[in-house]
Motif scaffolding. Structure first.
Motif, PDB file in Angstrom:
ATOM      1  N   GLU A  10      61.606  -3.549 -41.901  1.00  0.00           N
ATOM      2  CA  GLU A  10      61.209  -3.219 -40.808  1.00  0.00           C
ATOM      3  C   GLU A  10      61.679  -1.758 -40.359  1.00  0.00           C
ATOM      4  O   GLU A  10      60.691  -1.157 -39.713  1.00  0.00           O
ATOM      5  N   ASN A  11      62.824  -1.551 -40.516  1.00  0.00           N
ATOM      6  CA  ASN A  11      63.318  -0.477 -40.016  1.00  0.00           C
ATOM      7  C   ASN A  11      63.512   0.876 -40.874  1.00  0.00           C
ATOM      8  O   ASN A  11      63.792   1.842 -40.463  1.00  0.00           O
ATOM      9  N   HIS A  71      56.505  -6.450 -30.446  1.00  0.00           N
ATOM     10  CA  HIS A  71      57.689  -5.682 -30.409  1.00  0.00           C
ATOM     11  C   HIS A  71      58.995  -6.497 -30.438  1.00  0.00           C
ATOM     12  O   HIS A  71      60.062  -6.320 -31.044  1.00  0.00           O
ATOM     13  N   HIS A  74      59.860  -7.186 -33.972  1.00  0.00           N
ATOM     14  CA  HIS A  74      60.651  -6.049 -34.610  1.00  0.00           C
ATOM     15  C   HIS A  74      62.005  -6.319 -34.220  1.00  0.00           C
ATOM     16  O   HIS A  74      62.830  -5.835 -35.279  1.00  0.00           O
ATOM     17  N   THR A 128      59.795   1.858 -33.419  1.00  0.00           N
ATOM     18  CA  THR A 128      58.709   2.721 -34.329  1.00  0.00           C
ATOM     19  C   THR A 128      57.982   3.518 -33.511  1.00  0.00           C
ATOM     20  O   THR A 128      57.628   3.243 -32.345  1.00  0.00           O
TER      21      THR A 128
END
Length: 378
Positions: A10-11, A71, A74, A128
């Protein structure tokens, strides 16, 4: 080759937005947990608001909630096993969630608009680019929803705020004026009560006349649609005088002819300027009813005007009564100013201080004039 963890994927690796964080610092974990909690609270706000809406507005609010939940996911993926127990969001987000559950009013949307405006994602390296863009779009979406709510209450709310502020300032100025002139405590109390009643009646009557007059003006501008379909069939396509209607409403000649030609080709009266008046709104009543505005204005003026009289009603006299009246009125002015700030999307504290400054200036001026008049006639 090691399999990337959810935190890695994800990051960093899928979209390349920023490098992966394999061993986050305690401060990063703390910040991610706070972001996760805030996003969950914000999603709750939108879902609670959606339960009080129907149709398009409900779908918009549910879409906003789904975006906030993405969000939140995330931050949950970044945290992985460090997510820990579910934390509570920031105090302002918890307040929003509480208000949404209890009231679901335009105030919540106005507060949510300010919350979206203060989104930290544009400067957060762990958010992001898509999340930052989402929040920027959400700000405009919520602004639009809040504008709809403001339009629904604008007529009556305008009368309420104006009435409350006028009652606070005018009656405090009246009371201070007669005190400056040397009036006795009983005269001050009688003057304050007379100012309350006369002012409230005057405000209510004036607001009723104002709203009724505005409605009559709008009615005079509304189109007569009774024969729109017949008229369209009889118009000369070559002369196309329908374009004159558009030009009379400020449309450029070329654009007016283009629109008129399109209407004549469709032969559909619903698209005709004969059936749609200038400045058509989106179906919300932005004027309000005369009776509703009058009652709102009367009630709120009387409520505001009662505040500076309260100390005298409870038997205070002299300096203590003046201090108490000034303090209560100042508090009420701050509150009404902050309320207007919240609804308008402006800074509540600044709007409250502005109201306080205006009221204090008016009261001080009237008190000074009362001293001058009292000295002159004494």
């Amino acid at each position: 080759m090691a399999t990337p963890t959810p935190r890695d994927s994800e990051n960093g690796s899928p979209d390349g937005s920023h490098p992966a964080v394999r061993d986050p610092s305690p401060s990063s974990v703390h910040r991610w947990r706070r972001r996760l909690a805030d996003e969950r609270e914000e999603a709750k706000v939108y879902r609670d608001l959606a339960t009080r809406r129907t149709g398009e507005e409900r779908q918009i609010l549910l879409s906003l909630a789904e975006a906030e939940e993405r969000h939140a996911a995330h931050w949950a993926r970044l945290l992985g096993d460090d997510a820990g127990r579910v934390r509570r969001g920031a105090a302002r987000m918890r307040l929003l969630a509480f208000l949404a559950r209890r009231f679901g009013s335009v105030f919540v949307l106005a507060l949510a608009q300010r919350a979206e405006t203060r989104s930290p994602y544009r400067s957060d390296a762990d958010a992001t680019a898509a999340m930052a863009a989402d929040e920027r779009v959400h700000e405009e979406v919520v602004r639009g929803l809040a504008a709809r709510g403001r339009a629904r209450v604008s007529g009556t709310f305008r009368a309420a705020v104006f009435g409350a502020n006028d009652g606070l300032v005018s009656n405090l100025a009246l009371v201070l004026g007669v005190i400056g002139g040397g009036a006795s405590p009983s005269t001050v109390l009688l003057t304050g009560l007379a100012g309350l009643l006369s002012g409230a009646l005057s405000m209510g009557a004036g607001e009723y006349v104002s709203v009724r007059s505005q409605r009559e003006l709008l009615a005079a501008s509304a189109p007569d649609v009774r024969d729109a379909h017949t008229v369209l069939r009889e118009l000369d396509v070559d002369a196309n005088e329908l374009a004159l209607v558009y030009r009379a409403r400020g449309v450029a000649p070329e654009e007016a002819h283009r629109r008129a030609a399109a209407v004549l080709r469709s032969d559909d009266p619903t698209f005709s300027p004969l059936a749609n008046g200038p400045g058509e709104d989106d179906g919300y009543d932005v004027v309000g009813t005369g009776v509703g505005a009058a009652l709102s204005s009367f009630t709120f003026f009387a409520s505001g005007a009662a505040v500076p009289v309260l100390p005298f009603l409870f038997g205070l006299n002299g300096a203590p009564a003046l201090i108490a009246a000034g303090f209560l009125v100042g508090l009420a002015l701050l509150l009404t100013g902050a309320t207007v700030g919240v609804l308008s999307g402006g800074p509540p504290l600044r709007r409250g201080l502005r109201q306080l400054a205006i009221g204090a200036g008016a009261a001080a001026t009237t008190y000074g004039l009362g001293l001058l008049v009292g000295a002159a006639v004494g």
